[in-house]
Scaffold this motif. Sequence first.
Motif, PDB file in Angstrom:
ATOM      1  N   HIS A  51      16.997   0.902   4.472  1.00  0.00           N
ATOM      2  CA  HIS A  51      16.605   2.291   4.816  1.00  0.00           C
ATOM      3  C   HIS A  51      15.097   2.547   4.414  1.00  0.00           C
ATOM      4  O   HIS A  51      14.592   2.148   3.412  1.00  0.00           O
ATOM      5  CB  HIS A  51      17.629   3.128   3.690  1.00  0.00           C
ATOM      6  CG  HIS A  51      17.733   4.535   4.127  1.00  0.00           C
ATOM      7  ND1 HIS A  51      16.406   5.423   4.114  1.00  0.00           N
ATOM      8  CD2 HIS A  51      18.599   5.121   4.794  1.00  0.00           C
ATOM      9  CE1 HIS A  51      16.846   6.590   4.589  1.00  0.00           C
ATOM     10  NE2 HIS A  51      18.152   6.547   4.962  1.00  0.00           N
ATOM     11  N   THR A  53      13.447   4.989   3.610  1.00  0.00           N
ATOM     12  CA  THR A  53      13.174   5.915   2.408  1.00  0.00           C
ATOM     13  C   THR A  53      13.178   4.991   1.079  1.00  0.00           C
ATOM     14  O   THR A  53      12.366   5.431   0.199  1.00  0.00           O
ATOM     15  CB  THR A  53      14.045   7.171   2.370  1.00  0.00           C
ATOM     16  OG1 THR A  53      13.790   7.943   3.695  1.00  0.00           O
ATOM     17  CG2 THR A  53      13.513   8.261   1.143  1.00  0.00           C
ATOM     18  N   LYS A  56       9.901   3.380   1.241  1.00  0.00           N
ATOM     19  CA  LYS A  56       8.947   4.162   0.645  1.00  0.00           C
ATOM     20  C   LYS A  56       8.922   4.530  -0.851  1.00  0.00           C
ATOM     21  O   LYS A  56       7.802   4.602  -1.499  1.00  0.00           O
ATOM     22  CB  LYS A  56       9.016   5.520   1.459  1.00  0.00           C
ATOM     23  CG  LYS A  56       8.093   6.845   1.226  1.00  0.00           C
ATOM     24  CD  LYS A  56       8.354   8.198   1.996  1.00  0.00           C
ATOM     25  CE  LYS A  56       7.535   8.964   1.552  1.00  0.00           C
ATOM     26  NZ  LYS A  56       7.770  10.310   2.139  1.00  0.00           N
ATOM     27  N   VAL A  57      10.087   4.821  -1.545  1.00  0.00           N
ATOM     28  CA  VAL A  57      10.303   5.150  -2.624  1.00  0.00           C
ATOM     29  C   VAL A  57       9.716   4.144  -3.528  1.00  0.00           C
ATOM     30  O   VAL A  57       9.156   4.078  -4.746  1.00  0.00           O
ATOM     31  CB  VAL A  57      11.517   5.900  -3.060  1.00  0.00           C
ATOM     32  CG1 VAL A  57      11.565   5.791  -4.720  1.00  0.00           C
ATOM     33  CG2 VAL A  57      11.618   7.187  -2.561  1.00  0.00           C
ATOM     34  N   ASN A  60       5.974   3.742  -3.304  1.00  0.00           N
ATOM     35  CA  ASN A  60       5.407   4.783  -4.226  1.00  0.00           C
ATOM     36  C   ASN A  60       5.405   4.364  -5.782  1.00  0.00           C
ATOM     37  O   ASN A  60       4.483   5.006  -6.451  1.00  0.00           O
ATOM     38  CB  ASN A  60       6.082   6.167  -3.874  1.00  0.00           C
ATOM     39  CG  ASN A  60       5.515   6.613  -2.611  1.00  0.00           C
ATOM     40  OD1 ASN A  60       4.849   6.076  -2.047  1.00  0.00           O
ATOM     41  ND2 ASN A  60       6.332   7.715  -2.105  1.00  0.00           N
ATOM     42  N   GLY A 123      14.109  16.908   4.004  1.00  0.00           N
ATOM     43  CA  GLY A 123      13.592  15.819   3.584  1.00  0.00           C
ATOM     44  C   GLY A 123      13.362  15.464   2.041  1.00  0.00           C
ATOM     45  O   GLY A 123      13.534  14.107   1.634  1.00  0.00           O
ATOM     46  N   LEU A 124      12.697  16.419   1.479  1.00  0.00           N
ATOM     47  CA  LEU A 124      12.289  16.251   0.091  1.00  0.00           C
ATOM     48  C   LEU A 124      13.632  15.987  -0.751  1.00  0.00           C
ATOM     49  O   LEU A 124      13.677  15.327  -1.471  1.00  0.00           O
ATOM     50  CB  LEU A 124      11.619  17.573  -0.347  1.00  0.00           C
ATOM     51  CG  LEU A 124      11.099  17.584  -1.846  1.00  0.00           C
ATOM     52  CD1 LEU A 124      10.377  16.458  -2.031  1.00  0.00           C
ATOM     53  CD2 LEU A 124      10.392  18.943  -2.331  1.00  0.00           C
ATOM     54  N   ARG A 126      16.276  14.744   0.218  1.00  0.00           N
ATOM     55  CA  ARG A 126      16.986  13.458   0.528  1.00  0.00           C
ATOM     56  C   ARG A 126      16.293  12.498  -0.271  1.00  0.00           C
ATOM     57  O   ARG A 126      16.521  11.506  -0.878  1.00  0.00           O
ATOM     58  CB  ARG A 126      17.032  12.992   2.075  1.00  0.00           C
ATOM     59  CG  ARG A 126      18.125  13.940   2.842  1.00  0.00           C
ATOM     60  CD  ARG A 126      18.393  13.397   4.155  1.00  0.00           C
ATOM     61  NE  ARG A 126      17.087  13.437   5.116  1.00  0.00           N
ATOM     62  CZ  ARG A 126      16.621  14.183   5.700  1.00  0.00           C
ATOM     63  NH1 ARG A 126      16.975  15.484   5.831  1.00  0.00           N
ATOM     64  NH2 ARG A 126      15.371  13.976   6.381  1.00  0.00           N
ATOM     65  N   GLU A 127      14.859  12.448  -0.329  1.00  0.00           N
ATOM     66  CA  GLU A 127      13.829  11.620  -0.872  1.00  0.00           C
ATOM     67  C   GLU A 127      14.340  11.686  -2.454  1.00  0.00           C
ATOM     68  O   GLU A 127      14.139  10.599  -2.987  1.00  0.00           O
ATOM     69  CB  GLU A 127      12.548  12.067  -0.724  1.00  0.00           C
ATOM     70  CG  GLU A 127      11.524  10.834  -1.181  1.00  0.00           C
ATOM     71  CD  GLU A 127      10.058  11.002  -0.906  1.00  0.00           C
ATOM     72  OE1 GLU A 127       9.173  10.763  -1.613  1.00  0.00           O
ATOM     73  OE2 GLU A 127       9.969  11.527   0.240  1.00  0.00           O
ATOM     74  N   PHE A 130      16.785   9.384  -3.373  1.00  0.00           N
ATOM     75  CA  PHE A 130      16.434   8.035  -3.791  1.00  0.00           C
ATOM     76  C   PHE A 130      15.649   7.756  -4.998  1.00  0.00           C
ATOM     77  O   PHE A 130      15.703   6.635  -5.541  1.00  0.00           O
ATOM     78  CB  PHE A 130      15.475   7.548  -2.494  1.00  0.00           C
ATOM     79  CG  PHE A 130      16.290   7.140  -1.039  1.00  0.00           C
ATOM     80  CD1 PHE A 130      16.515   6.066  -0.938  1.00  0.00           C
ATOM     81  CD2 PHE A 130      16.836   7.996  -0.233  1.00  0.00           C
ATOM     82  CE1 PHE A 130      17.451   5.543   0.081  1.00  0.00           C
ATOM     83  CE2 PHE A 130      17.458   7.793   0.709  1.00  0.00           C
ATOM     84  CZ  PHE A 130      17.686   6.392   1.134  1.00  0.00           C
ATOM     85  N   ILE A 131      14.764   8.782  -5.191  1.00  0.00           N
ATOM     86  CA  ILE A 131      14.079   8.672  -6.635  1.00  0.00           C
ATOM     87  C   ILE A 131      15.328   8.655  -7.834  1.00  0.00           C
ATOM     88  O   ILE A 131      14.928   7.834  -8.835  1.00  0.00           O
ATOM     89  CB  ILE A 131      13.078   9.854  -6.688  1.00  0.00           C
ATOM     90  CG1 ILE A 131      12.074   9.523  -5.712  1.00  0.00           C
ATOM     91  CG2 ILE A 131      12.644  10.002  -8.183  1.00  0.00           C
ATOM     92  CD1 ILE A 131      11.183  10.971  -5.638  1.00  0.00           C
TER      93      ILE A 131
END
Length: 178
Positions: A51, A53, A56-57, A60, A123-124, A126-127, A130-131
């Motif tokens: 995925h 995201t 990305k996470v 980050n 989007g925030l 959903r992100e 993941f965080i």
Amino acid sequence: MTEQSSRVFNVLFLCTGNSARSIIAESVLRRDGGGRFRAFSAGSHPKGEVHPTALKVLENFHYPTDGLRSKSWDEFAVPDAPVMDFVFTVCDNAAGEACPIWPGQPMTAHWGIEDPAAATGTGLLREMSFINALRYMKARIAAFTALPIASLDRMSLATRLCDIGRAEGATRPRPDVA
């Protein structure tokens, strides 16, 4: 250092799709395992891609993403596959599935957390799912890597591994799952 304390343990994280939670766990253990563990992940029905995201996470938060891929657990059930010392399911569906017979009789536990890939909303939001998955997995892995594995008998270790799976963020196991 004794042979037991210098041993590197193989750990497999299982999920159905192998696109988010198990991938996150593999990456976290790779970085936070202190060289004492080799981390792997797989799925019973892999999605075939990680995925975006999740990647990305992980990036980050400075976790490694090189070599991460969505793959079948069948890769770890063949004769020349690494022998696992630990196998952890991180989704409730995988916990209820008939797993392959793992060579070496690894220790197993269920560390279920909500699927961040199933999150809805902006989007925030959903992100943030993941965080949160990363945060919960990082806490479980920190507890796992802190265990005195070499000095615990198999029963005590099994109890501790199950306790880790009940930590903050744990999903409720389905009633039909033992």
